[in-house]
Design a protein around this motif. Structure first.
Motif, short mmCIF file in Angstrom:
data_model
loop_
_atom_site.label_atom_id
_atom_site.label_comp_id
_atom_site.label_asym_id
_atom_site.label_seq_id
_atom_site.Cartn_x
_atom_site.Cartn_y
_atom_site.Cartn_z
N ARG A 1 0.83 -1.21 0.00
CA ARG A 1 0.00 0.00 0.00
C ARG A 1 0.86 1.26 0.00
O ARG A 1 0.52 2.26 -0.65
CB ARG A 1 -0.93 -0.02 1.21
CG ARG A 1 -2.03 -1.06 1.10
CD ARG A 1 -2.81 -1.18 2.38
NE ARG A 1 -3.89 -2.15 2.26
CZ ARG A 1 -4.64 -2.57 3.28
NH1 ARG A 1 -4.41 -2.10 4.50
NH2 ARG A 1 -5.61 -3.44 3.09
N ARG B 1 -8.36 4.65 -2.26
CA ARG B 1 -8.33 4.34 -0.83
C ARG B 1 -9.04 5.43 -0.04
O ARG B 1 -9.31 6.52 -0.54
CB ARG B 1 -6.87 4.21 -0.37
CG ARG B 1 -6.10 3.17 -1.17
CD ARG B 1 -5.25 2.25 -0.43
NE ARG B 1 -4.65 2.68 0.79
CZ ARG B 1 -3.33 2.85 0.94
NH1 ARG B 1 -2.50 2.70 -0.09
NH2 ARG B 1 -2.84 3.16 2.13
N GLU B 2 -9.31 5.11 1.21
CA GLU B 2 -10.01 6.03 2.10
C GLU B 2 -9.08 7.17 2.52
O GLU B 2 -7.91 6.95 2.82
CB GLU B 2 -10.51 5.24 3.32
CG GLU B 2 -11.63 5.92 4.09
CD GLU B 2 -11.07 6.86 5.16
OE1 GLU B 2 -10.03 6.51 5.74
OE2 GLU B 2 -11.68 7.92 5.38
N GLN C 1 -7.08 7.10 5.89
CA GLN C 1 -6.05 6.06 5.85
C GLN C 1 -4.84 6.54 5.07
O GLN C 1 -3.69 6.34 5.49
CB GLN C 1 -6.64 4.80 5.20
CG GLN C 1 -5.68 3.63 5.13
CD GLN C 1 -6.26 2.50 4.30
OE1 GLN C 1 -6.41 2.64 3.09
NE2 GLN C 1 -6.60 1.40 4.97
#
Length: 263
Positions: free
Chosen positions: A12, A43-44, A47
């Motif tokens: 990630r 992605r959020e 995060q």
């Protein structure tokens, strides 16, 4: 097969670094806000924000104080530079040995470090000049053939900023070029002929020649250099310059070739 949490986290993080190195980021002055990074990574946002903050603490990304956008950080560039330099040295050695076999004089691979030229690899003939290696030795740019090659394609304002007249001439040597205008003219000659020569400008009784090594993007990243006593090389300095230009070009071609897979 399961992927470990550590492996997933690394994956990630790499995804975020790839986003920041993407054409989209380069089109926005090299930085992207958290919202845009999250959109591109799928992605959020919270995060991504936490991940970018952690990467920033390690120097892998950095945040612009004005725009608050993130860009690739200094540490990543440093790692990439070290990797390129390591590969460059490994690929250079056969070419340095070929120059020594032809010219029978000390040959080196040099790179630019600020306002100094650093020798990162060298190869010597049986009658090695001074009998010592030059690896790790740094010398001023303006009075050396390698230094002039390494800055030969810089813009004029950068040359004038880094090399005021008092930074050009070297004490204890024959001062041929003493003004910034003379240095700029010499750099133009280097670009035209493809190599540089110095005749006792670094040190009395010493001559040298150098030629540029280019990366796959055509940028000068190193110089192949010959240094020798004038009594041995002085009357064939241009011949040596042409030969070292061929060796530097061959090294550049090798850099552009795909890396061979590990067997």
């Amino acid at each position: 097969m399961k992927t470990s949490s550590t492996g997933m986290g690394l994956q990630r993080d790499l995804e975020l670094l790839e986003v920041l190195a993407s054409a989209t980021a380069r089109g926005t002055a090299g930085s992207l806000g958290v919202t845009r990074v999250a959109e591109l990574a799928g992605r959020e946002k919270s995060q991504v924000s936490r991940a970018l903050q952690a990467l920033a603490r390690e120097g892998l990304v950095e945040r612009d104080a004005d725009t608050r956008g993130y860009r690739v950080g200094w540490r990543l560039f440093a790692l990439a530079a070290q990797t390129m330099e390591s590969r460059l040295v490994a690929l250079a050695m056969p070419h340095l040995r070929a120059v020594v076999a032809k010219v029978q004089e000390t040959t080196a691979l040099c790179v630019l470090r600020g306002d100094q030229v650093l020798t990162v690899a060298g190869e010597s003939a049986a009658h090695a000049f001074r009998g010592v290696g030059w690896e790790g030795v740094s010398v001023p740019v303006a009075a050396t053939s390698a230094g002039r090659v390494l800055v030969s394609e810089w813009e004029e304002p950068a040359i004038r900023h880094l090399f005021p007249p008092q930074a050009i001439a070297r004490p204890g040597a024959r001062s041929v070029i003493t003004t910034t205008d003379e240095l700029l003219a010499e750099l133009s000659t280097i670009r035209s002929q493809g190599y540089a020569t110095v005749d006792e400008e670094f040190e009395y009784g010493v001559v040298g020649c150098s030629a540029p090594v280019r990366d796959p993007h055509g940028r000068i990243i190193a110089a192949v250099n010959i240094i020798a006593p004038k009594a041995r090389l002085g009357d064939r300095l241009d011949m040596a310059g042409r030969f070292v230009a061929g060796a530097a070009s061959a090294l550049g071609d090798r850099l552009c070739a795909p890396e061979e897979p590990v067997q």
